[in-house]
Design a protein around this motif. Structure first.
Motif, PDB file in Angstrom:
ATOM      1  N   TRP A   1      -9.196  -4.705   3.419  1.00  0.00           N
ATOM      2  CA  TRP A   1      -7.775  -4.957   3.223  1.00  0.00           C
ATOM      3  C   TRP A   1      -7.128  -3.808   2.461  1.00  0.00           C
ATOM      4  O   TRP A   1      -6.042  -3.337   2.811  1.00  0.00           O
ATOM      5  CB  TRP A   1      -7.578  -6.276   2.469  1.00  0.00           C
TER       6      TRP A   1
ATOM      7  N   PHE B   1      -6.131  -0.435   4.289  1.00  0.00           N
ATOM      8  CA  PHE B   1      -4.960  -0.389   5.167  1.00  0.00           C
ATOM      9  C   PHE B   1      -3.646  -0.690   4.435  1.00  0.00           C
ATOM     10  O   PHE B   1      -2.630  -0.922   5.088  1.00  0.00           O
ATOM     11  CB  PHE B   1      -5.138  -1.378   6.330  1.00  0.00           C
ATOM     12  N   HIS B   2      -3.659  -0.718   3.114  1.00  0.00           N
ATOM     13  CA  HIS B   2      -2.447  -1.005   2.349  1.00  0.00           C
ATOM     14  C   HIS B   2      -2.248   0.066   1.279  1.00  0.00           C
ATOM     15  O   HIS B   2      -3.215   0.682   0.812  1.00  0.00           O
ATOM     16  CB  HIS B   2      -2.521  -2.393   1.706  1.00  0.00           C
TER      17      HIS B   2
ATOM     18  N   ALA C   1       2.393  -7.093   2.296  1.00  0.00           N
ATOM     19  CA  ALA C   1       2.320  -5.676   1.933  1.00  0.00           C
ATOM     20  C   ALA C   1       2.344  -4.828   3.206  1.00  0.00           C
ATOM     21  O   ALA C   1       1.758  -5.202   4.225  1.00  0.00           O
ATOM     22  CB  ALA C   1       1.054  -5.405   1.148  1.00  0.00           C
ATOM     23  N   PRO C   2       3.001  -3.684   3.164  1.00  0.00           N
ATOM     24  CA  PRO C   2       3.084  -2.854   4.374  1.00  0.00           C
ATOM     25  C   PRO C   2       1.725  -2.223   4.709  1.00  0.00           C
ATOM     26  O   PRO C   2       0.931  -1.925   3.824  1.00  0.00           O
ATOM     27  CB  PRO C   2       4.110  -1.781   3.999  1.00  0.00           C
ATOM     28  N   LEU C   3       1.506  -2.031   5.995  1.00  0.00           N
ATOM     29  CA  LEU C   3       0.276  -1.393   6.464  1.00  0.00           C
ATOM     30  C   LEU C   3       0.455   0.117   6.480  1.00  0.00           C
ATOM     31  O   LEU C   3       1.554   0.623   6.746  1.00  0.00           O
ATOM     32  CB  LEU C   3      -0.078  -1.890   7.860  1.00  0.00           C
ATOM     33  N   THR C   4      -0.631   0.834   6.215  1.00  0.00           N
ATOM     34  CA  THR C   4      -0.579   2.294   6.218  1.00  0.00           C
ATOM     35  C   THR C   4      -1.951   2.860   6.564  1.00  0.00           C
ATOM     36  O   THR C   4      -2.974   2.225   6.326  1.00  0.00           O
ATOM     37  CB  THR C   4      -0.120   2.837   4.857  1.00  0.00           C
ATOM     38  N   LEU C   5      -1.959   4.075   7.122  1.00  0.00           N
ATOM     39  CA  LEU C   5      -3.201   4.816   7.364  1.00  0.00           C
ATOM     40  C   LEU C   5      -3.307   6.010   6.423  1.00  0.00           C
ATOM     41  O   LEU C   5      -4.193   6.847   6.583  1.00  0.00           O
ATOM     42  CB  LEU C   5      -3.259   5.283   8.822  1.00  0.00           C
TER      43      LEU C   5
ATOM     44  N   ASN D   1      -4.301   6.171   3.392  1.00  0.00           N
ATOM     45  CA  ASN D   1      -5.546   6.199   2.610  1.00  0.00           C
ATOM     46  C   ASN D   1      -6.643   6.960   3.347  1.00  0.00           C
ATOM     47  O   ASN D   1      -7.437   7.668   2.734  1.00  0.00           O
ATOM     48  CB  ASN D   1      -6.012   4.776   2.314  1.00  0.00           C
TER      49      ASN D   1
END
Length: 196
Positions: free
Chosen positions: A48, A51-52, A64-68, A70
């Motif tokens: 989890w 991806f946040h 919470a928004p998703l992001t790549l 990281n």
């Protein structure tokens, strides 16, 4: 018509429904599921969090928004492509080296009439009782004397002669009938051709 109907009525039996039993899970099953949840929870959290954004790693929010981002940050922190290439080269070299060394040593232990070969084989098997970590300092000293510090060859060389590989291949070679070896020798094969 009546005889057919009466015979069908005699042949058809009515079965009462079986009572349903509710199985109660045993204590071991409940404990196993509890341990499974405890073990999988950190993995789910890591998945989890990957991806946040980092500000939501402590403040958990379903929306919470998703992001790549990281993944791109982690990939830019170190030369992972070079690490993967080094690992591939190391593993490939060790496997090829073990294949050659272990096959030749096992064939010699299984087929050659060497005086004292059982004692030599027991000395090889002693390697199974020694943890690789015990030999780190000695392996480093030998690699340093050979000029192999900071090389893939220096890392992989201590693992080329595998006692387990020699043992398993020797046992396999001993199961092959001697008659096949004698037939190959009659055909004019040398030892390497017999091994092949």
């Amino acid at each position: 018509m009546n005889t057919t109907t009466s015979s069908n009525a005699k042949n058809s039996k009515t079965y009462a429904p079986r009572p349903r039993y509710v199985s109660v899970p045993s204590l071991e099953t409940v404990a196993a599921w509890l341990l499974a949840v405890i073990w999988v929870f950190p993995l789910l959290y890591a998945f989890w969090a990957a991806f946040h954004p980092s500000e939501f790693m402590v403040n958990f929010s379903i929306f919470a928004p998703l992001t790549l981002e990281n993944f791109t940050d982690a990939w830019s922190q170190a030369p992972f492509a070079r690490y993967y290439l080094n690992t591939f080269a190391l593993v490939t070299g060790v496997v090829i080296g073990q294949f050659i060394v272990c096959t030749l040593a096992a064939f010699a232990f299984a087929r050659f009439p060497i005086p004292g070969k059982n004692v030599l084989f027991m000395l090889v098997l002693i390697q199974l009782f020694v943890f690789p970590e015990v030999l780190i300092v000695e392996n480093y000293r030998i690699a340093s004397e050979l000029g192999l510090i900071n090389t893939i060859t220096g890392i992989g060389l201590p693992y080329v002669a595998s006692a387990l590989g020699i043992f398993l291949l020797r046992q396999t070679f001993k199961t092959i009938p001697r008659e096949l070896e004698d037939a190959a020798r009659i055909e004019g094969c040398n030892w390497l051709e017999i091994l092949w």
